[in-house]
Each structure stands twice: as structure tokens, then as C-alpha cells.
Design a protein around this motif. Structure first.
Motif, PDB file in Angstrom:
ATOM      1  N   PHE A 139       0.851  -1.377  -0.039  1.00 45.82           N
ATOM      2  CA  PHE A 139       0.116   0.026   0.026  1.00 45.82           C
ATOM      3  C   PHE A 139       1.022   1.321   0.154  1.00 45.82           C
ATOM      4  CE2 PHE A 139      -0.079  -2.393   4.054  1.00 45.82           C
ATOM      5  CZ  PHE A 139       0.565  -1.491   4.847  1.00 45.82           C
ATOM      6  N   PRO A 140       0.260   2.531  -0.197  1.00 48.08           N
ATOM      7  CA  PRO A 140       1.157   3.680  -0.254  1.00 48.08           C
ATOM      8  C   PRO A 140       2.240   3.928   0.960  1.00 48.08           C
ATOM      9  CG  PRO A 140      -1.352   3.947  -0.734  1.00 48.08           C
ATOM     10  CD  PRO A 140      -1.253   2.757  -0.371  1.00 48.08           C
ATOM     11  N   THR A 141       3.285   4.665   0.715  1.00 50.09           N
ATOM     12  CA  THR A 141       4.423   4.883   1.551  1.00 50.09           C
ATOM     13  C   THR A 141       3.788   5.804   2.668  1.00 50.09           C
ATOM     14  OG1 THR A 141       6.106   4.782  -0.400  1.00 50.09           O
ATOM     15  CG2 THR A 141       6.474   5.879   1.803  1.00 50.09           C
ATOM     16  N   ASP A 142       2.972   6.680   2.465  1.00 51.14           N
ATOM     17  CA  ASP A 142       2.428   7.367   3.508  1.00 51.14           C
ATOM     18  C   ASP A 142       1.426   6.679   4.368  1.00 51.14           C
ATOM     19  OD1 ASP A 142       0.368   7.120   1.598  1.00 51.14           O
ATOM     20  OD2 ASP A 142      -0.347   9.173   1.745  1.00 51.14           O
ATOM     21  N   MET A 143       0.899   5.599   3.841  1.00 48.17           N
ATOM     22  CA  MET A 143       0.052   4.701   4.833  1.00 48.17           C
ATOM     23  C   MET A 143       0.963   3.753   5.637  1.00 48.17           C
ATOM     24  SD  MET A 143      -3.109   2.416   3.742  1.00 48.17           S
ATOM     25  CE  MET A 143      -4.080   1.558   4.957  1.00 48.17           C
ATOM     26  N   LYS A 144       2.308   3.587   5.237  1.00 46.06           N
ATOM     27  CA  LYS A 144       3.187   2.403   5.779  1.00 46.06           C
ATOM     28  C   LYS A 144       3.711   3.486   6.801  1.00 46.06           C
ATOM     29  CE  LYS A 144       4.435  -0.194   1.954  1.00 46.06           C
ATOM     30  NZ  LYS A 144       5.726  -0.503   0.763  1.00 46.06           N
ATOM     31  N   GLU A 145       3.849   4.627   6.768  1.00 43.37           N
ATOM     32  CA  GLU A 145       4.573   5.562   7.634  1.00 43.37           C
ATOM     33  C   GLU A 145       3.308   5.733   8.927  1.00 43.37           C
ATOM     34  OE1 GLU A 145       5.218   9.164   5.693  1.00 43.37           O
ATOM     35  OE2 GLU A 145       7.287   8.145   4.923  1.00 43.37           O
ATOM     36  N   LEU A 146       2.216   5.602   8.534  1.00 44.57           N
ATOM     37  CA  LEU A 146       0.830   5.496   9.399  1.00 44.57           C
ATOM     38  C   LEU A 146       1.164   4.413  10.368  1.00 44.57           C
ATOM     39  CD1 LEU A 146      -2.775   6.341   8.452  1.00 44.57           C
ATOM     40  CD2 LEU A 146      -2.252   4.374  10.098  1.00 44.57           C
ATOM     41  N   PHE A 147       1.335   3.384  10.090  1.00 43.78           N
ATOM     42  CA  PHE A 147       1.454   2.063  10.579  1.00 43.78           C
ATOM     43  C   PHE A 147       2.710   2.047  11.615  1.00 43.78           C
ATOM     44  CE2 PHE A 147      -1.727   0.729   8.147  1.00 43.78           C
ATOM     45  CZ  PHE A 147      -2.608  -0.335   8.599  1.00 43.78           C
ATOM     46  N   GLU A 148       3.821   2.280  10.978  1.00 48.50           N
ATOM     47  CA  GLU A 148       5.231   2.457  11.551  1.00 48.50           C
ATOM     48  C   GLU A 148       5.796   3.813  12.224  1.00 48.50           C
ATOM     49  OE1 GLU A 148       8.310   0.151   9.230  1.00 48.50           O
ATOM     50  OE2 GLU A 148       7.524   1.336   7.634  1.00 48.50           O
ATOM     51  N   GLY A 149       5.205   4.995  11.961  1.00 45.44           N
ATOM     52  CA  GLY A 149       5.552   6.061  12.750  1.00 45.44           C
ATOM     53  C   GLY A 149       5.079   6.185  13.906  1.00 45.44           C
ATOM     54  N   GLU A 150       5.549   7.071  14.761  1.00 46.26           N
ATOM     55  CA  GLU A 150       5.119   7.608  15.962  1.00 46.26           C
ATOM     56  C   GLU A 150       3.628   7.838  16.033  1.00 46.26           C
ATOM     57  OE1 GLU A 150       5.889  11.031  19.466  1.00 46.26           O
ATOM     58  OE2 GLU A 150       7.329  11.188  17.556  1.00 46.26           O
ATOM     59  N   GLY A 151       2.949   7.059  17.086  1.00 47.35           N
ATOM     60  CA  GLY A 151       1.592   7.208  17.248  1.00 47.35           C
ATOM     61  C   GLY A 151       0.844   6.063  16.350  1.00 47.35           C
ATOM     62  N   PHE A 154       2.014  -0.071  15.387  1.00 47.26           N
ATOM     63  CA  PHE A 154       3.521  -0.655  15.826  1.00 47.26           C
ATOM     64  C   PHE A 154       3.447  -0.287  17.325  1.00 47.26           C
ATOM     65  CE2 PHE A 154       3.517  -1.887  11.505  1.00 47.26           C
ATOM     66  CZ  PHE A 154       4.066  -3.239  11.497  1.00 47.26           C
ATOM     67  N   PRO A 155       3.838  -1.439  18.277  1.00 48.21           N
ATOM     68  CA  PRO A 155       3.974  -1.040  19.738  1.00 48.21           C
ATOM     69  C   PRO A 155       5.326  -0.486  19.996  1.00 48.21           C
ATOM     70  CG  PRO A 155       4.320  -3.040  19.418  1.00 48.21           C
ATOM     71  CD  PRO A 155       3.853  -2.915  18.140  1.00 48.21           C
ATOM     72  N   GLU A 156       5.236   0.610  21.007  1.00 47.06           N
ATOM     73  CA  GLU A 156       6.347   1.353  21.529  1.00 47.06           C
ATOM     74  C   GLU A 156       6.831   0.460  22.842  1.00 47.06           C
ATOM     75  OE1 GLU A 156       5.601   5.408  22.682  1.00 47.06           O
ATOM     76  OE2 GLU A 156       4.128   5.514  20.581  1.00 47.06           O
TER      77      GLU A 156
END
Length: 242
Positions: A139-151, A154-156
Motif C-alpha cells: 500500500f502507499p508509502t504514506d500509509m506505511k508511515e501511518l503504521f510504523e511512525g510515532e503514534g 506498531f508498539p512502543e
């Protein structure tokens, strides 16, 4: 007299020793009729799919784990994880180590808060085009950042808790590190387990996301017609269409 803290008691087993003990454990458990779910990793990379790689990368990017997580790679490649089960908010694993009996590892992942989940659903609504692509990680790169980025999803570190039955007093022992990498390998095979681990009902997540997307589309459809859209008589005059 042998002493409790004798170094030789805690010598590191070789990869071949780990592999041999793990095979013996699996055979023993199979004879007892117990179904095992071992983790098999081959090649230089532990995980192959986007979901598996993203999980491992998420762990490695935190300084809290940087000096500890790497020690688990050798154990995963050696086939030390003889059993790994992913449940809602929990990972239960048995990892072969120095002893004949595998160590028991439990990893707890805090469930996603309602507020955080709703925020992600809102952001997904404008980007999700194909559920199949979401599962495949295509899926789009910006959506990947949505999953991986801060908030993101993916768990902290503060959302991850763990324990191991081994005598290692380290905050994160190699058996826990191996199990964490093992989750990445398992996500290669079953990416939807990620949502299970985060306490999210995948079907409901998709239903709400798509419903919000449709609702937004209907809202736009009800907006006044743009002045830039030509009426039929204007098109006829412009192109000479009768």
C-alpha cells in the motif's frame, strides 16, 4: 565444590547444539501428542514480507532494545524457537537454550487505546483502496508511515512487557529477543496476527474504515456542484455537439 556463579554453568551453546536440542524437544513433544508451532528462519534476513520486516525494524529503532535485541537473531536462525503462539495481546513461546528443557517466554503487548485506534481508522479512511493490498503490505508509502511512525499501530517499548523462565537477569534476555524476532517471522506467514496481537478485530477495523470512507464520499457528493463543471448546453456550444 561447584559454586552457583561458576561461569562454566552459563557457557553459550553453539548453533548446532541449539538445533540438536530443539529437534529432540520437538520429537519428545510430538510423541506426547502436543502440537508445536516452531519458527523457522533462513537466509540473512529474519523476515521477508513487509509486515515481518516492519515488526523487526520497529523493535530495532528503539534505543531501549538496540543493545539487546540483536542477540536473539542467532537463536532464531538456529531453530531455537520450538513453539510460538500469538494470542490477543500476548505471545507465548518456548525457546531452546542451554538446558534440555526449553525456557518459557511470555510477551505482553498493551491493547491499542480506543482513541488511538479511532485516530488511525480516520487516517486510513482516505487511503485504503484495497483490503488485499493492506494484508500484503502493498500500500502507499504514506500509509506505511501511518503504521510504523510515532503514534502508529506498531508498539512502543512502554507497551511491551516480557518475562522468561531462564536465570538471566538481563532486562531482555536472548530468549525473549528470539521470541520477538520470531513474531516477525510468523507475520510473514500470517500478517493478520498483527491485528490480533494489538487487540484489534481485523474485520471490524476494515468495516469501520470502509464505512467512514463511504460516508466521506457521500458528504462530498452532497456538496454544491462546482462552478467549474460545465452544463450540457455549454458543452454543446464549445464542441458543436447537437
Amino acid at each position: 565444590m561447584r559454586k552457583y556463579w561458576d561461569i562454566e554453568n552459563y557457557s553459550q551453546p553453539t548453533s548446532s547444539e541449539i538445533k540438536r536440542r530443539a529437534q529432540e524437544t520437538r520429537k519428545t513433544e510430538e510423541k506426547k501428542g502436543k502440537k508445536m508451532a516452531p519458527v523457522a528462519a533462513s537466509g540473512r534476513e529474519i523476515a521477508k514480507s513487509w509486515w515481518g520486516k516492519a515488526w523487526c525494524h520497529n523493535l530495532e529503532r528503539y534505543a531501549d532494545y538496540d543493545s539487546r535485541i540483536d542477540r536473539g537473531k542467532r537463536y532464531v536462525r538456529s531453530g531455537a524457537i520450538v513453539d510460538l503462539q500469538i494470542e490477543k495481546g500476548k505471545v507465548l513461546a518456548r525457546v531452546q537454550g542451554t538446558r534440555k528443557i526449553p525456557y518459557k517466554v511470555e510477551i505482553r503487548i498493551s491493547p491499542l487505546s480506543e482513541e488511538k485506534c479511532q485516530s488511525i481508522i480516520k487516517r486510513c479512511s482516505s487511503k485504503l483502496e484495497n483490503v488485499e493490498k493492506l494484508v500484503q503490505g502493498d500500500f502507499p508509502t504514506d500509509m506505511k508511515e501511518l503504521f510504523e511512525g510515532e503514534g502508529g499501530l506498531f508498539p512502543e517499548p512502554k507497551e511491551i512487557g516480557f518475562s522468561c523462565s531462564c536465570p538471566d537477569w538481563a532486562l531482555m534476555c536472548k530468549h525473549v529477543a528470539a521470541a520477538l524476532y520470531g513474531v516477525g517471522v510468523r507475520l510473514d506467514e500470517q500478517p493478520l496476527l498483527f491485528f490480533e496481537l494489538r487487540g484489534i478485530d481485523f474485520n471490524r477495523f476494515i468495516d469501520v474504515t470502509l464505512a467512514n470512507k463511504v460516508e466521506a464520499m457521500l458528504e462530498h457528493a452532497e456538496n454544491p456542484v462546482s462552478g467549474r463543471i460545465m452544463e450540457t448546453d455549454q458543452l454543446t456550444h464549445l464542441f458543436g455537439v447537437l
